[in-house]
Motif scaffolding. Structure first.
Motif, PDB file in Angstrom:
ATOM      1  N   ASN A 200       4.070  11.773   5.407  1.00  0.00           N
ATOM      2  CA  ASN A 200       4.469  10.505   6.013  1.00  0.00           C
ATOM      3  C   ASN A 200       5.559   9.856   5.143  1.00  0.00           C
ATOM      4  O   ASN A 200       5.298   8.962   4.357  1.00  0.00           O
ATOM      5  CB  ASN A 200       3.260   9.582   6.161  1.00  0.00           C
ATOM      6  CG  ASN A 200       3.544   8.397   7.033  1.00  0.00           C
ATOM      7  OD1 ASN A 200       4.587   8.324   7.673  1.00  0.00           O
ATOM      8  ND2 ASN A 200       2.623   7.454   7.049  1.00  0.00           N
TER       9      ASN A 200
ATOM     10  N   LYS B 235       0.811  -1.211   0.000  1.00  0.00           N
ATOM     11  CA  LYS B 235       0.000   0.000   0.000  1.00  0.00           C
ATOM     12  C   LYS B 235       0.848   1.265   0.000  1.00  0.00           C
ATOM     13  O   LYS B 235       0.319   2.355  -0.099  1.00  0.00           O
ATOM     14  CB  LYS B 235      -0.919   0.007   1.223  1.00  0.00           C
ATOM     15  CG  LYS B 235      -1.969  -1.078   1.188  1.00  0.00           C
ATOM     16  CD  LYS B 235      -2.842  -1.016   2.401  1.00  0.00           C
ATOM     17  CE  LYS B 235      -2.349  -2.046   3.369  1.00  0.00           C
ATOM     18  NZ  LYS B 235      -3.036  -2.141   4.612  1.00  0.00           N
ATOM     19  N   GLU B 236       2.144   1.116   0.100  1.00  0.00           N
ATOM     20  CA  GLU B 236       3.023   2.270   0.155  1.00  0.00           C
ATOM     21  C   GLU B 236       3.263   2.832  -1.238  1.00  0.00           C
ATOM     22  O   GLU B 236       3.254   2.117  -2.223  1.00  0.00           O
ATOM     23  CB  GLU B 236       4.356   1.894   0.798  1.00  0.00           C
ATOM     24  CG  GLU B 236       4.199   1.430   2.223  1.00  0.00           C
ATOM     25  CD  GLU B 236       5.457   0.816   2.788  1.00  0.00           C
ATOM     26  OE1 GLU B 236       6.386   0.549   2.024  1.00  0.00           O
ATOM     27  OE2 GLU B 236       5.493   0.592   3.995  1.00  0.00           O
TER      28      GLU B 236
ATOM     29  N   VAL C 132      -3.712  11.491  -5.031  1.00  0.00           N
ATOM     30  CA  VAL C 132      -3.582  10.709  -3.796  1.00  0.00           C
ATOM     31  C   VAL C 132      -4.641  11.173  -2.805  1.00  0.00           C
ATOM     32  O   VAL C 132      -4.681  12.343  -2.430  1.00  0.00           O
ATOM     33  CB  VAL C 132      -2.159  10.857  -3.196  1.00  0.00           C
ATOM     34  CG1 VAL C 132      -2.078  10.154  -1.850  1.00  0.00           C
ATOM     35  CG2 VAL C 132      -1.124  10.305  -4.154  1.00  0.00           C
ATOM     36  N   LYS C 133      -5.502  10.251  -2.398  1.00  0.00           N
ATOM     37  CA  LYS C 133      -6.594  10.596  -1.475  1.00  0.00           C
ATOM     38  C   LYS C 133      -6.174  10.442  -0.016  1.00  0.00           C
ATOM     39  O   LYS C 133      -6.548  11.243   0.821  1.00  0.00           O
ATOM     40  CB  LYS C 133      -7.802   9.725  -1.786  1.00  0.00           C
ATOM     41  CG  LYS C 133      -8.284   9.868  -3.225  1.00  0.00           C
ATOM     42  CD  LYS C 133      -9.742   9.646  -3.343  1.00  0.00           C
ATOM     43  CE  LYS C 133     -10.267   9.722  -4.742  1.00  0.00           C
ATOM     44  NZ  LYS C 133      -9.779  10.713  -5.598  1.00  0.00           N
ATOM     45  N   ASP C 134      -5.423   9.398   0.288  1.00  0.00           N
ATOM     46  CA  ASP C 134      -5.004   9.137   1.663  1.00  0.00           C
ATOM     47  C   ASP C 134      -3.711   9.907   1.952  1.00  0.00           C
ATOM     48  O   ASP C 134      -2.629   9.493   1.559  1.00  0.00           O
ATOM     49  CB  ASP C 134      -4.788   7.636   1.868  1.00  0.00           C
ATOM     50  CG  ASP C 134      -4.416   7.289   3.295  1.00  0.00           C
ATOM     51  OD1 ASP C 134      -4.539   8.149   4.179  1.00  0.00           O
ATOM     52  OD2 ASP C 134      -3.995   6.135   3.520  1.00  0.00           O
ATOM     53  N   LYS C 135      -3.837  11.033   2.632  1.00  0.00           N
ATOM     54  CA  LYS C 135      -2.681  11.891   2.910  1.00  0.00           C
ATOM     55  C   LYS C 135      -1.747  11.279   3.949  1.00  0.00           C
ATOM     56  O   LYS C 135      -0.606  11.703   4.082  1.00  0.00           O
ATOM     57  CB  LYS C 135      -3.135  13.282   3.391  1.00  0.00           C
ATOM     58  CG  LYS C 135      -4.030  14.000   2.404  1.00  0.00           C
ATOM     59  CD  LYS C 135      -3.327  14.285   1.113  1.00  0.00           C
ATOM     60  CE  LYS C 135      -4.234  15.055   0.172  1.00  0.00           C
ATOM     61  NZ  LYS C 135      -3.710  15.206  -1.139  1.00  0.00           N
ATOM     62  N   ASP C 136      -2.213  10.280   4.715  1.00  0.00           N
ATOM     63  CA  ASP C 136      -1.369   9.621   5.720  1.00  0.00           C
ATOM     64  C   ASP C 136      -0.682   8.370   5.167  1.00  0.00           C
ATOM     65  O   ASP C 136      -0.017   7.655   5.907  1.00  0.00           O
ATOM     66  CB  ASP C 136      -2.209   9.236   6.941  1.00  0.00           C
ATOM     67  CG  ASP C 136      -2.697  10.458   7.686  1.00  0.00           C
ATOM     68  OD1 ASP C 136      -1.970  11.471   7.712  1.00  0.00           O
ATOM     69  OD2 ASP C 136      -3.811  10.406   8.246  1.00  0.00           O
ATOM     70  N   ARG C 137      -0.847   8.115   3.908  1.00  0.00           N
ATOM     71  CA  ARG C 137      -0.230   6.948   3.258  1.00  0.00           C
ATOM     72  C   ARG C 137       1.298   7.064   3.345  1.00  0.00           C
ATOM     73  O   ARG C 137       1.874   8.122   3.137  1.00  0.00           O
ATOM     74  CB  ARG C 137      -0.660   6.935   1.797  1.00  0.00           C
ATOM     75  CG  ARG C 137      -0.212   5.767   1.019  1.00  0.00           C
ATOM     76  CD  ARG C 137      -0.773   5.875  -0.386  1.00  0.00           C
ATOM     77  NE  ARG C 137      -0.466   4.679  -1.152  1.00  0.00           N
ATOM     78  CZ  ARG C 137      -0.771   4.531  -2.410  1.00  0.00           C
ATOM     79  NH1 ARG C 137      -1.409   5.477  -3.055  1.00  0.00           N
ATOM     80  NH2 ARG C 137      -0.445   3.431  -3.037  1.00  0.00           N
TER      81      ARG C 137
ATOM     82  N   LEU D  74       1.602  15.589   1.722  1.00  0.00           N
ATOM     83  CA  LEU D  74       2.073  14.220   1.900  1.00  0.00           C
ATOM     84  C   LEU D  74       3.325  14.254   2.772  1.00  0.00           C
ATOM     85  O   LEU D  74       4.416  14.512   2.295  1.00  0.00           O
ATOM     86  CB  LEU D  74       2.357  13.584   0.532  1.00  0.00           C
ATOM     87  CG  LEU D  74       1.175  13.569  -0.432  1.00  0.00           C
ATOM     88  CD1 LEU D  74       1.608  13.165  -1.819  1.00  0.00           C
ATOM     89  CD2 LEU D  74       0.082  12.663   0.083  1.00  0.00           C
TER      90      LEU D  74
END
Length: 128
Positions: free
Chosen positions: A119, A55-56, A85-90, A117
């Protein structure tokens, strides 16, 4: 009456040819890690390594190219990709060649900052 001598196939030359072919293909094959799109010369460290999760988002930066998840892109295409990119904590795994100019690194980090982004994980070569 004459007896016919049965014909047999000598296996020794056949086995020799098979081993020669096997050795040829082993020597001429290129073994490449699946996770890499660019051949990078990473800095090394004495710490252990981490297994990469599917998932990274994997970013590779070389002197001339940039790749995201094995796709070689331009910085304009990277900008468009980060916008989706929807998941900003990805988790974003960043692999940077140690010969890359600092200006290119900052350009990449500016794009990451632009889309929130944060993380990040910087990858180094594991070694002694």
């Amino acid at each position: 009456m004459k007896r016919r001598e049965s014909l047999t196939l000598d296996m020794t030359p056949l086995v020799d040819v098979v081993f020669l072919l096997l050795i040829f293909f082993l020597v001429t094959s290129v073994f490449k890690k699946d996770e890499l799109a660019l051949m990078l010369n990473l800095p090394s460290s004495k710490e252990g390594s981490k297994v990469i999760d599917k998932k990274e988002l994997i970013i590779e930066l070389s002197k001339e190219e940039i790749a995201i998840n094995k796709d070689i892109l331009t910085f304009e295409e990277v900008d468009a990709k980060f916008a989706t990119v929807k998941d900003k904590d990805r988790l974003i795994v960043v692999r940077i060649d140690k010969d890359v100019k600092y200006e290119r690194i900052i350009k990449l980090f500016d794009l990451l900052e632009k889309y929130g982004l944060h993380n990040l994980q910087l990858v180094k070569e594991s070694g002694n």
